[in-house]
Design an enzyme around this catalytic site. Structure first.
Site, PDB file in Angstrom:
ATOM      1  N   ARG A 167      31.072  54.268  67.824  1.00 41.28           N
ATOM      2  CA  ARG A 167      30.658  53.467  69.166  1.00 41.28           C
ATOM      3  C   ARG A 167      32.082  52.623  69.786  1.00 41.28           C
ATOM      4  NH1 ARG A 167      27.333  56.445  69.664  1.00 41.28           N
ATOM      5  NH2 ARG A 167      24.959  56.015  69.757  1.00 41.28           N
ATOM      6  N   SER A 216      20.629  52.002  74.488  1.00 38.23           N
ATOM      7  CA  SER A 216      21.117  51.168  73.415  1.00 38.23           C
ATOM      8  C   SER A 216      21.949  49.414  73.489  1.00 38.23           C
ATOM      9  CB  SER A 216      21.259  51.087  72.590  1.00 38.23           C
ATOM     10  OG  SER A 216      20.925  52.867  72.118  1.00 38.23           O
ATOM     11  N   GLU A 298      26.188  46.498  71.585  1.00 42.35           N
ATOM     12  CA  GLU A 298      26.156  48.197  71.966  1.00 42.35           C
ATOM     13  C   GLU A 298      26.624  48.071  73.586  1.00 42.35           C
ATOM     14  OE1 GLU A 298      24.993  52.646  72.608  1.00 42.35           O
ATOM     15  OE2 GLU A 298      24.036  51.217  70.501  1.00 42.35           O
TER      16      GLU A 298
END
Length: 312
Positions: A167, A216, A298
């Protein structure tokens, strides 16, 4: 207000960003620049005062823009940057091409980039976040990225240059991704189509796809996405830690942590950016208290909070 360079695209002062993010929140950017094409973008950055910050924005699928807006030139790529070209197993996509479109076009040509099918957003953001799902990541397929640097020069970066991790990536400050080249394995188009349909069905069954979300909310502390396989472990999944902390369905103003999937922050009822971010921070605090794990955002949060109102 500072004079900005002449452009052929669209340059809008004090442009509210709420309608450009999936969560539908956000104050104004000092300027919003939508370049006509690559040359327009390069010329603008070359002529722009180096002291003025720029913020490249994709389709706003993974973003909270705070209520006070962004003190920068926000650069949003559009039609001139969404082409998809396929040569053999290599697929080159413009930064504004939607991940789902790239997956579908590649599948029709018998190239497996199906992992992109359920990832919200566009290719620029997918590269920046090293997006992935079901055990596949951008890093597994990326060959090279073309960027415009802050001084307007064009550069080609390798995956190693980006240092892609779970990420995250490392892009030069102020660089704007304009295209990326991927390589996938060759597979039968009909097989790939079936695979994507299965992925979509699985996603729609488990995620609140009809709600206003930004994908998310928190990274999985385990350091990888759900694989979707029978042996998948949930020990250090963000949703499991949030559930264990009793925060599924938690609310703050118009913001709600989804009942359907507790790692999805939703704008349920005219939430402000502050509602969403405050709820996220409350959840991080509760998860730390119950598990000792500090969740990492995130969703990217940018900009300034709303100014304090005079007189309290």
């Amino acid at each position: 207000m500072t004079e900005l360079p002449e452009v052929r695209g669209t340059l809008t002062p004090n442009r509210p960003l709420n309608d450009l993010t999936w969560l539908r929140v956000g104050g104004p950017a000092d300027w919003l620049f939508q370049p006509a094409d690559l040359e327009d973008l390069q010329g603008f950055l070359k002529a722009l005062d180096p002291a003025i910050p720029v913020f490249p924005m994709g389709v706003g699928s993974n973003l909270i823009v705070r209520d006070g807006g962004i003190r920068a030139v926000v650069i949003r790529l559009g039609r001139g940057f969404n082409g998809i070209e396929i040569e053999g197993r290599r697929v080159t996509a413009g930064a504004a091409a939607l991940d789902a479109h790239v997956a579908r076009k590649a599948a029709q040509a018998g190239v497996d980039l199906t992992f992109l099918r359920t990832i919200p957003g566009a290719i620029g953001g997918a590269v920046r976040m090293n997006a992935g799902c079901y055990g596949s990541y951008v890093a597994d397929h990326l060959q090279e990225v073309t960027v415009v640097l802050r001084d307007g020069t064009l550069a080609t970066l390798s995956p190693q240059d980006l240092n892609l991790q779970y990420r995250q990536s490392h892009l030069p400050e102020g660089a704007v991704i304009v295209s990326a080249t991927f390589e996938g394995s060759e597979r039968d188009p009909a097989t790939l189509e079936t695979l994507m349909e299965e992925q979509l069905a699985r996603r729609d069954a488990s995620q609140p796809t009809k709600d206003r979300t930004a994908g998310s909310t928190f990274r999985n502390p385990a350091g990888f996405s759900s694989t979707g396989k029978a042996d998948d472990t949930h020990e250090l999944k963000a949703w499991k830690l949030i559930d264990d902390a009793g925060m599924r369905g938690a609310r703050e103003g118009g913001a709600v942590m989804s009942e359907k999937h507790s790692n999805f922050l939703t704008n349920a009822e005219n939430a402000s950016a502050a509602d969403l971010e405050n709820l996220g921070e409350r959840i991080r605090k509760k998860v730390y208290e119950t598990s000792g794990v500090t969740l990492q955002w995130e969703i990217m949060r940018v900009g300034e909070p709303a100014p304090e109102k005079a007189g309290g």
